[in-house]
Motif scaffolding. Sequence first.
Motif, short mmCIF file in Angstrom:
data_model
loop_
_atom_site.label_atom_id
_atom_site.label_comp_id
_atom_site.label_asym_id
_atom_site.label_seq_id
_atom_site.Cartn_x
_atom_site.Cartn_y
_atom_site.Cartn_z
N THR A 1 -41.20 31.84 -17.45
CA THR A 1 -41.77 30.48 -18.06
C THR A 1 -42.11 30.83 -19.55
O THR A 1 -42.52 29.84 -20.18
N LYS A 2 -42.49 32.00 -19.97
CA LYS A 2 -43.05 32.27 -21.46
C LYS A 2 -44.55 31.76 -21.20
O LYS A 2 -44.76 31.43 -22.39
N GLY A 3 -45.00 31.19 -20.27
CA GLY A 3 -46.45 30.53 -20.17
C GLY A 3 -46.03 29.06 -20.54
O GLY A 3 -47.49 28.35 -20.64
N ASN A 4 -45.11 28.55 -20.35
CA ASN A 4 -45.14 27.17 -20.76
C ASN A 4 -45.71 26.41 -19.49
O ASN A 4 -45.31 26.43 -18.26
N PRO A 5 -46.74 25.55 -19.54
CA PRO A 5 -47.41 24.88 -18.34
C PRO A 5 -46.61 24.09 -17.50
O PRO A 5 -46.53 24.09 -16.37
N LEU A 6 -45.57 23.30 -18.16
CA LEU A 6 -44.90 22.45 -17.48
C LEU A 6 -43.67 23.15 -16.86
O LEU A 6 -43.24 22.95 -15.56
N PHE A 7 -43.11 24.13 -17.64
CA PHE A 7 -42.30 24.99 -16.85
C PHE A 7 -42.64 25.77 -15.78
O PHE A 7 -42.39 25.88 -14.64
N PHE A 8 -44.04 26.30 -16.05
CA PHE A 8 -44.87 26.87 -14.74
C PHE A 8 -44.74 26.09 -13.54
O PHE A 8 -44.62 26.25 -12.53
N SER A 9 -45.47 24.70 -13.66
CA SER A 9 -45.72 23.84 -12.69
C SER A 9 -44.22 23.42 -11.91
O SER A 9 -44.18 23.76 -10.54
#
Length: 156
Positions: free
Chosen positions: A101-109
């Motif tokens: 996810t490279k730390g992207n919060p939306l991608f993470f969730s």
Amino acid sequence: FLDDLQWADLASISAINQILLMSESSYGKRQFFFLGSSREEGMTNHPIGDMVSSIRRFGVRATEVNLACMDKEMTNTMVSDVLCLSPRLTRTLSEIVFHKTKGNPLFFSQLMMSLCKDGLVRLSLSRRRWEWEEEKIQSRKLPDDVVKFLTSSIER
């Protein structure tokens, strides 16, 4: 609150601009709180930037807050919190998730929900804790960005 302003058309942005400027009109000061959000992707030369410049010229206070991506430690904290496990137990999973996810919060969730939905992260009743399949998660092919990931999730 308006979300995803990166998708707003010129007419919508003009309407928002007029509402914000009316709060500073000759009818007397009116209090108006507007909160909008957008993603950085697709915001180059977007009319929302012109709108913010315009309202600032008329004395309307505008504050921008840029939310950065999570680092490895924050990603591990989030995985640990979500799974109610010690950070030392979630470190390997969080490193895989961070890499994808490279730390992207939306991608993470979205990825975490997808992993649970697909059974790669699941609650073990016998062990009374969450467990996951590191190799399968690691080898899972994902699109490079969150928009493509969300699109592929919808299409499934």
